[in-house]
Scaffold this active site. Sequence first.
Site, mmCIF file in Angstrom:
data_model
loop_
_atom_site.group_PDB
_atom_site.id
_atom_site.type_symbol
_atom_site.label_atom_id
_atom_site.label_comp_id
_atom_site.label_asym_id
_atom_site.label_seq_id
_atom_site.Cartn_x
_atom_site.Cartn_y
_atom_site.Cartn_z
ATOM 1 N N CYS A 1 -20.751 -5.782 12.923
ATOM 2 C CA CYS A 1 -19.478 -5.520 13.704
ATOM 3 C C CYS A 1 -19.015 -4.080 13.573
ATOM 4 C CB CYS A 1 -18.153 -6.227 13.062
ATOM 5 S SG CYS A 1 -18.457 -8.316 13.045
ATOM 6 N N CYS B 1 -18.242 -7.095 7.869
ATOM 7 C CA CYS B 1 -19.394 -7.084 8.899
ATOM 8 C C CYS B 1 -20.128 -5.909 9.328
ATOM 9 C CB CYS B 1 -18.896 -8.062 9.945
ATOM 10 S SG CYS B 1 -19.841 -8.005 11.300
#
Length: 108
Positions: A36, A33
């Site tokens: 993230c 991600c």
Amino acid sequence: MADTSMEWLTDEGLEELLTQPGTILIVFMAQWCSPCQALAPRLDRLASRYPTQLGCYLIDADRHPASAQKYGVRGLPTLVLFVDGDLEATRVGALEDDQLDAFISTAL
């Protein structure tokens, strides 16, 4: 995984942590991600601004799908704020510093 000094939790560690009093931010992330990864340094800054008032922890949504499902994680990163073990609020996305402060301010 995200380059951060925050502690990574397991399903069991998360449930144990939520039995303790206080304000806790749990961030569900995944290795793949990109948002993230972008959020990680902001989380470190947030944790350093509130070292005694806020516990900040990470959990890998891919490795711990039971916790992700339990707390309704549908996108990553998902930030889940708990106060004394009760779910207070949830936000999805790589929040900026001011958005992080606003998100947790109601619980502190």
